[in-house]
Design an enzyme around this catalytic site. Structure first.
Site, PDB file in Angstrom:
ATOM      1  N   HIS A   1       0.851  -1.194   0.000  1.00  0.00           N
ATOM      2  CA  HIS A   1       0.000   0.000   0.000  1.00  0.00           C
ATOM      3  C   HIS A   1       0.883   1.239   0.000  1.00  0.00           C
ATOM      4  O   HIS A   1       1.946   1.246   0.634  1.00  0.00           O
ATOM      5  CB  HIS A   1      -0.902   0.021   1.235  1.00  0.00           C
ATOM      6  CG  HIS A   1      -1.664  -1.241   1.438  1.00  0.00           C
ATOM      7  ND1 HIS A   1      -2.619  -1.688   0.556  1.00  0.00           N
ATOM      8  CD2 HIS A   1      -1.599  -2.169   2.421  1.00  0.00           C
ATOM      9  CE1 HIS A   1      -3.107  -2.829   1.005  1.00  0.00           C
ATOM     10  NE2 HIS A   1      -2.513  -3.149   2.123  1.00  0.00           N
TER      11      HIS A   1
ATOM     12  N   HIS B   1       3.675  -7.233   1.622  1.00  0.00           N
ATOM     13  CA  HIS B   1       3.112  -8.159   2.609  1.00  0.00           C
ATOM     14  C   HIS B   1       2.055  -9.067   2.006  1.00  0.00           C
ATOM     15  O   HIS B   1       1.482  -8.761   0.968  1.00  0.00           O
ATOM     16  CB  HIS B   1       2.494  -7.386   3.783  1.00  0.00           C
ATOM     17  CG  HIS B   1       1.370  -6.472   3.383  1.00  0.00           C
ATOM     18  ND1 HIS B   1       1.581  -5.213   2.911  1.00  0.00           N
ATOM     19  CD2 HIS B   1       0.023  -6.651   3.368  1.00  0.00           C
ATOM     20  CE1 HIS B   1       0.422  -4.640   2.637  1.00  0.00           C
ATOM     21  NE2 HIS B   1      -0.546  -5.502   2.902  1.00  0.00           N
TER      22      HIS B   1
ATOM     23  N   ARG C   1      -1.323  -4.755  -6.148  1.00  0.00           N
ATOM     24  CA  ARG C   1      -1.095  -6.203  -6.138  1.00  0.00           C
ATOM     25  C   ARG C   1       0.125  -6.492  -7.007  1.00  0.00           C
ATOM     26  O   ARG C   1       0.222  -6.011  -8.133  1.00  0.00           O
ATOM     27  CB  ARG C   1      -2.350  -6.883  -6.701  1.00  0.00           C
ATOM     28  CG  ARG C   1      -2.447  -8.341  -6.395  1.00  0.00           C
ATOM     29  CD  ARG C   1      -3.755  -8.933  -6.951  1.00  0.00           C
ATOM     30  NE  ARG C   1      -4.931  -8.515  -6.234  1.00  0.00           N
ATOM     31  CZ  ARG C   1      -6.024  -7.992  -6.823  1.00  0.00           C
ATOM     32  NH1 ARG C   1      -6.073  -7.819  -8.126  1.00  0.00           N
ATOM     33  NH2 ARG C   1      -7.058  -7.654  -6.095  1.00  0.00           N
TER      34      ARG C   1
HETATM   35 ZN    ZN Z   1      -2.624  -4.947   3.157  1.00  0.00          ZN
END
Ligand code: ZN
Length: 319
Positions: free
Chosen positions: A99, A174, A194
């Site tokens: 993010h 992550h 992603r």
């Molecule tokens: Zn996340």
């Protein structure tokens, strides 16, 4: 002002399982229930109020109606409601993702970035997460690993157990891997880049990847993760309180109530309760609400003392 019982917004992502309905009693119309958004004003999944004069209205609607003091002084630093809390049931691996920071996300997406924290509620033996890299990478090495499909060989895999807490600053690569049930407290944002999706298909097609943006925002230094909550358990006032994580965005605590305790929502912040184990009841004036495992209650800032009765464990979040 009264405490508000919140109805979760549910997500049926491809990697979800059935423990949210089965273990947490969350009513779901889906075969796979991946996420329950238990404190949410995000347009992608709004909570509805279940009690009192606001029953049937969305939490966003209530917050707009009540004005800023309802969320407390600390929330005034944010342009919109600061946090989103989810229960997540990963039956399968989630995509490897990252993010952006606030600065990047506000410029490119018109939303905040996302720093998040995971509190492991349950997991299979040997369950693990991906947390950053096992060694420092260069941008070129990161890009090559994505393009050549070798990313998993340079990520940091961390074994997890119930009670572990992982703080994940924006920019940290992550993934939650299969067999993990956790509670996530995060900034109120739905911006995810992603990077790798295990070659899976959804409706016959791979899900979109966001490689260029991910390369822009990912921290390429190896960062260790030990899963330790920030504080030690402290016995006080009929309960045991453990500080899980505290940062400039939010504070998460675990509260284990044995029989009875009192919690105060002062003017500084709203208080979010998510019951993660046991059964309890919350009382405030004439309002009596159940706090069964999986249930979520929002206390407006300045509400004052509420009483909690029963043997119940709560995730308590403030800003
Ligand atoms: Zn996340």
């Amino acid at each position: 002002m009264v405490p508000l019982k919140l109805k979760p917004a549910l997500k049926d992502y491809i990697w979800g399982g059935n423990r949210l309905p089965r273990v947490f009693g969350i009513e779901s119309p889906y075969d796979k229930t991946a996420e329950a958004w238990v404190l949410s004003c995000h347009p992608d999944g709004e909570n509805e109020i279940e009690n009192g004069a606001y029953a049937g209205r969305t939490l966003s609607d209530v917050l707009n109606n009540e004005g800023r003091a309802y969320c407390g002084k600390h929330s005034e630093a944010f342009d919109f409601f600061p946090v989103l809390i989810k229960l997540i049931d990963a039956k399968d691996d989630l995509s490897v993702q990252v993010h952006p920071s606030d600065a990047y996300a506000l410029e490119h997406e018109g939303q905040y970035g996302k720093t998040e924290a995971w509190y492991i509620l349950d997991c299979e033996e040997d369950a693990e997460i991906i947390y950053g890299f096992s060694r420092d990478l260069t941008k070129e090495e990161f890009r090559a690993a994505i393009e050549q499909g070798t990313l998993l060989s340079c990520v940091n895999r961390v074994k997890v157990k119930p009670g572990d807490l992982f703080f994940i600053p924006s920019g940290t690569l992550h993934a939650i891997c299969k067999g993990i049930l956790l509670a996530e407290v995060q900034q109120n944002s739905n911006v995810t880049y992603r990077v790798y999706d295990y070659g899976r298909l959804q409706n016959g097609k791979p899900r979109q990847l966001h490689i260029e943006k991910a390369i822009d925002v990912t921290n390429l230094s190896a960062v260790p993760a030990d899963g330790k909550p920030q504080g030690e358990p402290e016995v006080k006032n009929g309960c045991t309180e453990t500080l899980l994580a505290s940062c400039n965005l939010f504070t998460m605590r675990r509260l284990d109530v044995e029989e009875q305790t009192t919690v105060c929502a002062d003017n500084s912040s709203f208080v979010s309760f998510v019951a993660i184990d046991g059964n309890g009841v919350l009382c405030h004036g004439d309002t009596v609400l159940t706090l069964y495992k999986g249930e979520s209650i929002f206390l407006p800032a300045g509400l004052g003392d509420v009483e909690i009765l029963g043997k119940v464990s709560l995730l308590v979040t403030t800003v």
